[in-house]
Design an enzyme around this catalytic site. Structure first.
Site, PDB file in Angstrom:
ATOM      1  N   ASN A  88      11.686  -8.729   8.210  1.00  0.00           N
ATOM      2  CA  ASN A  88      11.349  -7.513   7.249  1.00  0.00           C
ATOM      3  C   ASN A  88      12.432  -6.763   6.692  1.00  0.00           C
ATOM      4  O   ASN A  88      13.567  -6.342   7.336  1.00  0.00           O
ATOM      5  CB  ASN A  88      10.487  -6.660   8.197  1.00  0.00           C
ATOM      6  CG  ASN A  88       9.734  -5.550   7.595  1.00  0.00           C
ATOM      7  OD1 ASN A  88       8.986  -5.849   6.657  1.00  0.00           O
ATOM      8  ND2 ASN A  88       9.949  -4.298   8.020  1.00  0.00           N
ATOM      9  N   GLN A 145      -2.418  -9.132   8.243  1.00  0.00           N
ATOM     10  CA  GLN A 145      -2.926  -7.631   7.817  1.00  0.00           C
ATOM     11  C   GLN A 145      -3.580  -8.069   6.301  1.00  0.00           C
ATOM     12  O   GLN A 145      -4.168  -7.255   5.987  1.00  0.00           O
ATOM     13  CB  GLN A 145      -1.928  -6.805   7.737  1.00  0.00           C
ATOM     14  CG  GLN A 145      -1.384  -6.141   9.175  1.00  0.00           C
ATOM     15  CD  GLN A 145      -0.486  -5.342   9.211  1.00  0.00           C
ATOM     16  OE1 GLN A 145       0.723  -5.775   8.725  1.00  0.00           O
ATOM     17  NE2 GLN A 145      -0.763  -3.895   9.536  1.00  0.00           N
ATOM     18  N   ILE A 174      -5.502  -9.190   3.007  1.00  0.00           N
ATOM     19  CA  ILE A 174      -6.835  -9.636   2.683  1.00  0.00           C
ATOM     20  C   ILE A 174      -6.977 -10.418   1.410  1.00  0.00           C
ATOM     21  O   ILE A 174      -7.971 -10.590   0.714  1.00  0.00           O
ATOM     22  CB  ILE A 174      -7.553  -8.425   2.467  1.00  0.00           C
ATOM     23  CG1 ILE A 174      -7.050  -7.498   1.475  1.00  0.00           C
ATOM     24  CG2 ILE A 174      -7.611  -7.674   3.723  1.00  0.00           C
ATOM     25  CD1 ILE A 174      -7.787  -6.127   0.801  1.00  0.00           C
ATOM     26  N   PHE A 217       0.800  -1.130   0.048  1.00  0.00           N
ATOM     27  CA  PHE A 217       0.049   0.023  -0.163  1.00  0.00           C
ATOM     28  C   PHE A 217       0.731   1.326   0.033  1.00  0.00           C
ATOM     29  O   PHE A 217       0.724   2.169  -0.761  1.00  0.00           O
ATOM     30  CB  PHE A 217      -1.001  -0.049   1.222  1.00  0.00           C
ATOM     31  CG  PHE A 217      -2.339  -0.893   1.171  1.00  0.00           C
ATOM     32  CD1 PHE A 217      -3.210  -0.596   0.432  1.00  0.00           C
ATOM     33  CD2 PHE A 217      -1.825  -2.551   1.421  1.00  0.00           C
ATOM     34  CE1 PHE A 217      -4.321  -1.401   0.467  1.00  0.00           C
ATOM     35  CE2 PHE A 217      -3.149  -3.246   1.379  1.00  0.00           C
ATOM     36  CZ  PHE A 217      -4.223  -2.805   0.801  1.00  0.00           C
ATOM     37  N   VAL A 277      16.369  -9.904  14.464  1.00  0.00           N
ATOM     38  CA  VAL A 277      16.110  -9.268  13.431  1.00  0.00           C
ATOM     39  C   VAL A 277      16.772  -9.748  11.925  1.00  0.00           C
ATOM     40  O   VAL A 277      18.087  -9.694  12.003  1.00  0.00           O
ATOM     41  CB  VAL A 277      16.237  -7.540  13.359  1.00  0.00           C
ATOM     42  CG1 VAL A 277      15.836  -6.925  11.922  1.00  0.00           C
ATOM     43  CG2 VAL A 277      15.171  -7.350  14.646  1.00  0.00           C
ATOM     44  N   SER A 284       6.044  -3.603   8.816  1.00  0.00           N
ATOM     45  CA  SER A 284       6.825  -2.567   9.376  1.00  0.00           C
ATOM     46  C   SER A 284       6.205  -2.331  11.143  1.00  0.00           C
ATOM     47  O   SER A 284       6.932  -1.426  11.769  1.00  0.00           O
ATOM     48  CB  SER A 284       6.753  -1.104   8.703  1.00  0.00           C
ATOM     49  OG  SER A 284       5.520  -0.343   8.637  1.00  0.00           O
ATOM     50  N   HIS A 330      -7.755  -7.716   9.131  1.00  0.00           N
ATOM     51  CA  HIS A 330      -8.451  -6.763   8.212  1.00  0.00           C
ATOM     52  C   HIS A 330      -9.298  -7.084   7.111  1.00  0.00           C
ATOM     53  O   HIS A 330      -9.888  -6.506   6.362  1.00  0.00           O
ATOM     54  CB  HIS A 330      -7.285  -6.025   7.543  1.00  0.00           C
ATOM     55  CG  HIS A 330      -6.429  -5.262   8.379  1.00  0.00           C
ATOM     56  ND1 HIS A 330      -5.127  -4.623   7.999  1.00  0.00           N
ATOM     57  CD2 HIS A 330      -6.630  -4.487   9.592  1.00  0.00           C
ATOM     58  CE1 HIS A 330      -4.816  -3.842   8.968  1.00  0.00           C
ATOM     59  NE2 HIS A 330      -5.476  -3.763   9.853  1.00  0.00           N
ATOM     60  N   CYS A 351     -24.071  -7.697   2.812  1.00  0.00           N
ATOM     61  CA  CYS A 351     -25.150  -6.821   2.609  1.00  0.00           C
ATOM     62  C   CYS A 351     -25.073  -6.123   4.101  1.00  0.00           C
ATOM     63  O   CYS A 351     -25.047  -6.685   5.115  1.00  0.00           O
ATOM     64  CB  CYS A 351     -26.425  -7.241   2.834  1.00  0.00           C
ATOM     65  SG  CYS A 351     -27.805  -6.340   2.754  1.00  0.00           S
TER      66      CYS A 351
END
Length: 257
Positions: free
Chosen positions: A225, A100, A102, A36, A239, A202, A118, A126
């Site tokens: 990540n 997260q 979809i 996104f 990490v 993140s 999400h 409906c």
């Protein structure tokens, strides 16, 4: 990639029997799905407002056209990262995935215990009677009906009350996991984990970003990540700033040797 870091993380995973995985857009981008907020992400094509509940009610046709073009990926296939997580679930290591995303790709790979925080772009409902439609049905309705977004199974005469909304959480919206009961279930799941694995996020979008705070201090946190997270310097945190597919493949290889 540091070999001793991979060895340490693979040892933590090997000894774990209740791994909870938190996943974000980074695991889906490796299946060719846009994220996104990056320079090539969805929000480069339109502002966040287009994915708000307010815009959905105001411009349902334009909303659906954008959502189907940018959020609906029925042909996207699982990548090696998805497949390894599904295998670890079958082996009794991964207990839950909280995502997260979809796109439903975790389920395509064979993962069973997936919490879609999400929501999902696979179906729509409906807003009045709850009648469910597949997104494929909504695409067909869009092509054949003027008011395709109005449920035809409701008795109420107020069209706005019977709009059919994709089962995703929009800005200004809430989903089933945003209830007290849903949120507490996720927190309890994380508290019970003996290893928390974060992939491709993140951890900067609330409330999802708060979840690692609820693990026990003794529970190791492994973050894979490309990019920093607010938890990188936390106690008992490891990490790996590499791709998910590459990293999970190395970890899985170490588990098998």
């Amino acid at each position: 990639m540091e070999n001793n870091l991979i060895e340490t993380c693979s040892s933590l995973i090997k000894n774990a029997t209740n791994i909870v995985v938190l996943t974000g857009a980074g695991i889906s981008t490796e299946s060719g799905i846009k994220d996104f907020r990056s320079r090539t992400g969805v929000y480069q094509r339109a502002p966040e407002y287009i994915l708000s509940l307010e815009y959905f009610y105001k411009c349902p046709l334009e909303f659906y056209q954008f959502a189907i073009d940018n959020l609906y990926h029925p042909d996207a296939a699982p990548n090696i990262g998805h497949e390894i997580l599904a295998k670890w679930e079958r082996q009794g290591k991964v207990s839950h995935i909280v995502t997260q995303n979809i796109d439903g790709i975790h389920q395509k790979a064979g993962s069973k215990n997936v919490i879609e925080f999400h929501g999902t772009m696979k179906t729509a409902s409906c807003m009045n009677c709850g009648s469910s439609y597949t997104t494929e049905e909504m695409v067909n309705r869009l092509e054949t009906l003027d008011e395709f977004y109005v449920c035809d199974q409701c008795e109420t005469q107020h069209k706005r009350e019977r709009f059919i909304k994709p089962d995703v959480v929009l800005f200004g919206d809430t989903g089933k996991w945003f209830t007290v009961e849903g949120f507490n279930k996720i927190l309890h799941t994380i508290e019970e984990a003996d290893c928390l694995l974060v992939l491709g996020t993140s951890l900067k979008v609330t409330p999802f970003s708060t979840f690692p705070q609820y693990r026990r201090k003794s529970t190791p946190l492994i973050i894979i990540n490309i990019g920093d997270t607010p938890y990188d310097m936390d106690y008992n945190t490891f990490v790996i700033p590499e791709s998910i597919g590459k990293s999970l493949s190395l970890l899985d290889e170490h588990l098998r040797t």
